[in-house]
Scaffold this motif. Sequence first.
Motif, PDB file in Angstrom:
ATOM      1  N   PRO A   8       0.836  -1.193   0.000  1.00  0.00           N
ATOM      2  CA  PRO A   8       0.000   0.000   0.000  1.00  0.00           C
ATOM      3  C   PRO A   8       0.876   1.251   0.000  1.00  0.00           C
ATOM      4  O   PRO A   8       1.866   1.309   0.722  1.00  0.00           O
ATOM      5  N   PRO A   9       0.534   2.234  -0.825  1.00  0.00           N
ATOM      6  CA  PRO A   9       1.372   3.435  -0.861  1.00  0.00           C
ATOM      7  C   PRO A   9       1.251   4.240   0.428  1.00  0.00           C
ATOM      8  O   PRO A   9       0.267   4.134   1.148  1.00  0.00           O
ATOM      9  N   LEU A  42      13.646   7.756   1.174  1.00  0.00           N
ATOM     10  CA  LEU A  42      12.824   8.268   0.072  1.00  0.00           C
ATOM     11  C   LEU A  42      11.426   7.659   0.143  1.00  0.00           C
ATOM     12  O   LEU A  42      10.416   8.365  -0.011  1.00  0.00           O
ATOM     13  N   HIS A  43      11.366   6.359   0.396  1.00  0.00           N
ATOM     14  CA  HIS A  43      10.086   5.664   0.561  1.00  0.00           C
ATOM     15  C   HIS A  43       9.281   6.324   1.674  1.00  0.00           C
ATOM     16  O   HIS A  43       8.101   6.644   1.515  1.00  0.00           O
ATOM     17  N   TYR A  44       9.934   6.539   2.799  1.00  0.00           N
ATOM     18  CA  TYR A  44       9.268   7.099   3.975  1.00  0.00           C
ATOM     19  C   TYR A  44       8.701   8.492   3.697  1.00  0.00           C
ATOM     20  O   TYR A  44       7.575   8.815   4.066  1.00  0.00           O
ATOM     21  N   LEU A  45       9.486   9.334   3.030  1.00  0.00           N
ATOM     22  CA  LEU A  45       9.111  10.735   2.862  1.00  0.00           C
ATOM     23  C   LEU A  45       8.138  10.968   1.717  1.00  0.00           C
ATOM     24  O   LEU A  45       7.320  11.893   1.771  1.00  0.00           O
ATOM     25  N   THR A  46       8.243  10.167   0.656  1.00  0.00           N
ATOM     26  CA  THR A  46       7.456  10.450  -0.550  1.00  0.00           C
ATOM     27  C   THR A  46       6.581   9.289  -1.006  1.00  0.00           C
ATOM     28  O   THR A  46       5.770   9.461  -1.914  1.00  0.00           O
ATOM     29  N   ALA A 161       0.537   5.351  13.143  1.00  0.00           N
ATOM     30  CA  ALA A 161      -0.473   4.280  13.153  1.00  0.00           C
ATOM     31  C   ALA A 161      -0.450   3.475  11.853  1.00  0.00           C
ATOM     32  O   ALA A 161      -0.652   2.256  11.872  1.00  0.00           O
ATOM     33  N   ASP A 162      -0.197   4.136  10.718  1.00  0.00           N
ATOM     34  CA  ASP A 162      -0.151   3.411   9.439  1.00  0.00           C
ATOM     35  C   ASP A 162       1.007   2.418   9.439  1.00  0.00           C
ATOM     36  O   ASP A 162       0.877   1.280   8.978  1.00  0.00           O
ATOM     37  N   GLU A 163       2.140   2.861   9.950  1.00  0.00           N
ATOM     38  CA  GLU A 163       3.323   1.996   9.965  1.00  0.00           C
ATOM     39  C   GLU A 163       3.128   0.813  10.918  1.00  0.00           C
ATOM     40  O   GLU A 163       3.526  -0.314  10.618  1.00  0.00           O
ATOM     41  N   LEU A 167       3.368  -3.100  10.024  1.00  0.00           N
ATOM     42  CA  LEU A 167       4.234  -4.028  10.769  1.00  0.00           C
ATOM     43  C   LEU A 167       3.413  -5.189  11.338  1.00  0.00           C
ATOM     44  O   LEU A 167       3.853  -6.343  11.334  1.00  0.00           O
ATOM     45  N   ARG A 168       2.210  -4.877  11.800  1.00  0.00           N
ATOM     46  CA  ARG A 168       1.355  -5.917  12.382  1.00  0.00           C
ATOM     47  C   ARG A 168       0.915  -6.916  11.303  1.00  0.00           C
ATOM     48  O   ARG A 168       0.958  -8.130  11.519  1.00  0.00           O
ATOM     49  N   GLN A 169       0.558  -6.401  10.143  1.00  0.00           N
ATOM     50  CA  GLN A 169       0.164  -7.301   9.050  1.00  0.00           C
ATOM     51  C   GLN A 169       1.322  -8.186   8.611  1.00  0.00           C
ATOM     52  O   GLN A 169       1.142  -9.379   8.334  1.00  0.00           O
TER      53      GLN A 169
END
Length: 391
Positions: A8-9, A42-46, A161-163, A167-169
């Motif tokens: 998921p983006p 880069l993944h984290y920020l954009t 919360a998204d992260e 991680l949980r999934q």
Amino acid sequence: MSATASGPPVTPGRCADRLAAAQALTDQAGINALLVGVGPDLHYLTGYVATPLERLTMLVIPATGRVRLFAPRLEATPARACPAAAAALLDVVTWDEQDDAHVLVAAFARAPLGGRPDGGTFAVSDTLWASHLLALQAALPQSVFGLASRVLRELRMVKDADEIDLLRQAARAADRVVEAIAAGPLVGRAEEDVAREVRERLLDEGHEAAAFAIVGSGPNSASPHHGASDRRIRAGEPIVLDIGGTRGGYGSDITRTLWVTGGDPALGPDEEYRRLFGLVREANAAATAAVRPGVPAEEIDRVARRIITEGGYGEFFTHRTGHGIGLEAHEEPYLVAGNREALQVGHAFSVEPGIYLDGRYGARIEDIVICGQDGADVLNRLSRDLWVVAG
Ligand code: ZN
Ligand code: ZN
Ligand code: ZN
């Protein structure tokens, strides 16, 4: 080797928050610009997941003003489609094959310095290739270069919360793979055959990458990073199963220790193994119970190590108790003696004590936990007992 979205983006809202926070921290740190290459930052920020190449892709976050993403023209489509670009949170600038991308980035990064041609302070993402860094240093002479983790570590360590959901999934998916492997068959199979099954199952469970599959049987269980060999699994021995990869960009990493009997009750674990495993079990439980905000990371290691040491196996617990996890399999915070970093709500890390008797056998239990307001939120749900299975 094209840039493929993994999972998921990152939402545009998260990108906006993270870019704004990164820019504020850059300004506060007195850095002229953050220079972020392809990789987890880069993944984290954009939300842009690209393959590192000799052609430069670089996010430039100046201390103030508009953010730019430089990309080679042939990568223009995925670059413009990334969540941050699609939401117009930054400008995408493409460069042509004959351009010197490092010079273009340097000109933009140096612009706020006004009349001064050089002498800026820049921070590059930690995993930027040396070839790019050296070219940037040549294009920005007499400047000071540091690591972007200086400003990004605080953001990256505290999962939103998204992260935590990702991680949980990932953890639950890895749990299901461990269960399937433990169900057998195991006896008579080569470790590497079991490892291949682990990787296939991780992919079937939605992982985009099955990064590792440690299947340490018998004496191989005494080598913490064994991997998998052509050794055939026998009845009457343990297997350290440590598997993981990434799902939705975020890491899974779980270890359970099995004992295969081949269905013969007489081939169960011996007395010493039961004792040793009990200590690992107790160390994992106590270390997890010690997790709460404000506790230094090294304290979690100390709690686990004290139990194993008092049990007489201290010298056989040969690695730190845990590592942070997120977009990278190993990241901060590290649970190791000497790390005084105070745990914060949202820190994500492994708790993985082990005991390894060289040439004989070993055991490890590993969970991924999130530091919550009231203690650990353990993402892996499988039993932490010794899994005595027929195999
Ligand atoms: Zn490891
Ligand atoms: Zn592991
Ligand atoms: Zn681990």
